[in-house]
Design a protein around this motif. Structure first.
Motif, short mmCIF file in Angstrom:
data_model
loop_
_atom_site.label_atom_id
_atom_site.label_comp_id
_atom_site.label_asym_id
_atom_site.label_seq_id
_atom_site.Cartn_x
_atom_site.Cartn_y
_atom_site.Cartn_z
N LEU A 143 21.55 3.97 -3.57
CA LEU A 143 21.11 4.77 -4.73
C LEU A 143 20.19 3.95 -5.62
O LEU A 143 19.18 4.46 -6.13
CB LEU A 143 22.32 5.25 -5.52
N LEU A 144 20.55 2.68 -5.83
CA LEU A 144 19.70 1.80 -6.63
C LEU A 144 18.33 1.63 -5.96
O LEU A 144 17.29 1.68 -6.63
CB LEU A 144 20.37 0.43 -6.80
N ALA A 145 18.34 1.44 -4.64
CA ALA A 145 17.08 1.28 -3.91
C ALA A 145 16.23 2.54 -4.03
O ALA A 145 15.01 2.46 -4.24
CB ALA A 145 17.36 0.95 -2.45
N ASP A 146 16.87 3.70 -3.92
CA ASP A 146 16.15 4.97 -4.05
C ASP A 146 15.53 5.10 -5.44
O ASP A 146 14.38 5.52 -5.59
CB ASP A 146 17.10 6.13 -3.77
N THR A 147 16.30 4.72 -6.47
CA THR A 147 15.79 4.76 -7.84
C THR A 147 14.59 3.85 -8.00
O THR A 147 13.64 4.17 -8.72
CB THR A 147 16.91 4.35 -8.83
N ALA A 148 14.63 2.70 -7.32
CA ALA A 148 13.54 1.73 -7.43
C ALA A 148 12.32 2.11 -6.58
O ALA A 148 11.25 1.53 -6.74
CB ALA A 148 14.03 0.34 -7.01
N GLY A 149 12.49 3.07 -5.66
CA GLY A 149 11.36 3.51 -4.87
C GLY A 149 11.37 3.04 -3.43
O GLY A 149 10.32 2.79 -2.84
N ALA A 150 12.57 2.93 -2.83
CA ALA A 150 12.66 2.48 -1.43
C ALA A 150 13.54 3.42 -0.63
O ALA A 150 14.51 3.98 -1.15
CB ALA A 150 13.21 1.06 -1.35
N ASP A 151 13.19 3.60 0.64
CA ASP A 151 14.01 4.36 1.58
C ASP A 151 14.76 3.38 2.46
O ASP A 151 14.14 2.54 3.13
CB ASP A 151 13.13 5.26 2.45
N VAL A 152 16.08 3.48 2.46
CA VAL A 152 16.90 2.56 3.25
C VAL A 152 16.94 3.06 4.69
O VAL A 152 17.38 4.18 4.98
CB VAL A 152 18.32 2.45 2.67
N ILE A 153 16.47 2.21 5.59
CA ILE A 153 16.38 2.57 7.01
C ILE A 153 17.69 2.28 7.74
O ILE A 153 18.12 3.03 8.60
CB ILE A 153 15.22 1.82 7.69
N CYS A 154 18.34 1.16 7.40
CA CYS A 154 19.61 0.84 8.04
C CYS A 154 20.42 -0.15 7.20
O CYS A 154 19.90 -0.73 6.25
CB CYS A 154 19.40 0.28 9.45
N ARG A 155 21.68 -0.28 7.57
CA ARG A 155 22.60 -1.22 6.93
C ARG A 155 22.97 -2.33 7.91
O ARG A 155 23.12 -2.08 9.11
CB ARG A 155 23.89 -0.53 6.48
N THR B 273 0.81 -1.22 0.00
CA THR B 273 0.00 0.00 0.00
C THR B 273 0.84 1.27 0.00
O THR B 273 0.38 2.31 -0.43
CB THR B 273 -0.93 0.02 1.23
N ARG B 274 2.05 1.22 0.51
CA ARG B 274 2.87 2.43 0.56
C ARG B 274 3.38 2.83 -0.81
O ARG B 274 3.63 1.99 -1.67
CB ARG B 274 4.10 2.19 1.46
N GLU B 275 3.56 4.14 -1.03
CA GLU B 275 4.15 4.61 -2.28
C GLU B 275 5.63 4.24 -2.32
O GLU B 275 6.16 3.89 -3.35
CB GLU B 275 3.96 6.11 -2.42
N ARG B 276 6.31 4.38 -1.19
CA ARG B 276 7.72 4.00 -1.11
C ARG B 276 7.87 2.94 -0.03
O ARG B 276 7.21 2.99 1.01
CB ARG B 276 8.60 5.21 -0.80
N GLU B 277 8.78 2.01 -0.29
CA GLU B 277 9.00 0.92 0.67
C GLU B 277 10.13 1.25 1.64
O GLU B 277 11.00 2.07 1.34
CB GLU B 277 9.31 -0.37 -0.09
N ARG B 278 10.10 0.63 2.78
CA ARG B 278 11.16 0.76 3.78
C ARG B 278 12.08 -0.45 3.62
O ARG B 278 11.61 -1.59 3.59
CB ARG B 278 10.57 0.82 5.19
N ALA B 279 13.39 -0.18 3.54
CA ALA B 279 14.33 -1.25 3.19
C ALA B 279 15.51 -1.31 4.15
O ALA B 279 15.88 -0.33 4.79
CB ALA B 279 14.83 -1.05 1.77
#
Length: 419
Positions: free
Chosen positions: A35-47, A5-11
């Motif tokens: 950067l790839l995740a951002d391009t695909a539509g995800a916000d990286v929360i942590c590594r 349901t979210r427009e952007r995913e949390r990753a």
């Protein structure tokens, strides 16, 4: 019904530090993965990091680390966990069982971006073929992230509809797509034949180095430009006038990237043939990137895979307007013989680049016209091998008159056969 349901995913992004790597290197890889995740539509929360001697056959990382990730996934409401290395079908199935979340790898992420950015029919076919070839050995196992209960990153393209099919159906689809690409390849070869009397220059480089912006600057064109990885996939060709008496065909090609999936290189052959067929390459480098030297190496390795590394090449160091330390320009000018320093977005030194292209044409190529005996098959074979025949006329006295474009270094190989 999809739970997405979210427009952007949390990753979460996951990097494994093997003995031949340093944490700094893996950090750079994860920077790019973000950067790839951002391009695909995800916000990286942590590594997440783990040091290992070798990948675990069942989980790639250790089971304990997978359980640690599962805890973070639950606390942070994570939608997708992205690994920087390729995972097997078994590893993904096992990880999803523990983590209870969609798990994808770098290749799946790149293929997803390509699926999102494919706009023309050839690009869509090429992406679908690459996805299916990557999916085929992974059809065993659950692969729940390709089913209709999930959505978002890693699920675009044929994945959703192919889960229920067997290998035979996937192979049949692959065969159909390969035939379609073969037809496209033949069409492009015919188009290229019609352009043989003009010098062809191809822009190559790491993704987001500024190739499309440079195409626009050189050709006064309006190619699509966006400050994201893989903004364009299709080869775009424009006529560029270097001077009142000389023009070239300039082609912008798909960007390269570290760990570019081999399925993509194979699938995009008809597009990358523009590189193979080019007389001269302009290797565009983002001089402001901290790891631009590694990016140069990645592009050169890809060119070597295409058997195009030995082509006459101009190194165009782009984005000089973003440089903090201008002394870097002088050291690189001494290091690289055929370097030009430009800002494509601001039009800086574009005229210098045009002069460099003209100089390289003069230095490396010559056009000659001469006769050869029709019966001399060896001579004709050598001419076609080392040169490009622009025109053929059949004389009545058993001779061919050929107009040939050839690199100067190859001229001695054919000069004794023509007069």
């Amino acid at each position: 019904m999809s739970i997405y349901t979210r427009e952007r995913e949390r990753a979460i992004v996951v990097g494994v530090i093997f003995p031949h790597q340093t944490k700094a290197q893996v950090d750079e890889y994860l920077d790019e993965l973000e950067l790839l995740a951002d391009t695909a539509g995800a916000d990286v929360i942590c590594r997440i990091y783990q040091e290992r001697e070798k990948p675990d056959p069942a989980f790639f990382i250790g089971r304990g680390k997978a359980e640690q990730i599962a805890k973070i996934v639950g606390e942070e409401k994570i939608d997708v966990v992205i690994f920087d290395d390729d995972l097997s079908g078994v590893q993904i199935r096992n990880l999803e069982d523990v983590i209870n979340c969609k798990v994808i790898d770098r290749t799946t992420l790149i293929l997803d971006i390509f699926a999102s950015h494919a706009r023309t029919a050839p690009a869509k076919i090429q992406v679908e073929l690459a996805q299916l070839e990557y999916l085929l050995p992974r059809l065993t196992g659950k692969w729940r992230h390709l089913s209709k209960q999930y959505g978002g990153i890693g699920t675009k393209g044929p994945g959703e509809t192919q889960l229920e099919t067997d290998r035979r159906l996937v192979k049949r689809k692959i065969a159909i797509l390969r035939r379609k690409l073969s037809e496209i390849d033949n069409q492009r070869k015919i188009q290229r034949k019609g352009r043989r009397d003009i010098f062809r220059v191809a822009l190559v480089g790491y993704t987001n180095a500024g190739k499309s912006t440079l195409l626009n600057a050189l050709a006064d064109a309006n190619a699509y430009v966006e400050d994201k990885l893989f903004a364009t996939l299709d080869a775009t060709t424009r006529v560029v006038r270097l001077s009142p008496t000389r023009k070239i065909l300039l082609t912008d090609t798909v960007g390269f990237i570290r760990k570019l999936p081999h399925h993509l290189i194979a699938s995009f052959k008809s597009t990358l043939d523009e590189v193979v067929e080019a007389d001269i390459l302009i290797h565009v480098v983002d001089i402001s990137a901290p790891n631009f030297r590694e990016q140069i190496k990645v592009v050169e390795e890809t060119l070597e895979e295409l058997n195009s590394l030995d082509k006459p090449t101009i190194l165009a160091f782009n984005k000089i307007d973003k440089l903090q330390d201008r002394s870097l320009i002088y050291s690189l000018a001494n290091e690289y013989k055929n370097a030009v320093f430009i800002s494509a977005s601001r039009g800086v030194n574009i005229h210098t680049l045009k002069e460099k292209i003209s100089q390289m044409i003069d230095d490396h190529y010559v056009e000659i016209t001469g006769k050869v005996e029709i019966s001399n098959s060896k001579a004709i074979s050598l001419i076609y091998k080392f040169g490009e025949v622009l025109d053929v006329k059949y004389d009545t006295d058993n001779y061919l008159t050929l107009k040939i474009k050839i690199e100067k270094r190859h001229l001695p190989k054919i000069s004794s056969y023509i007069f």
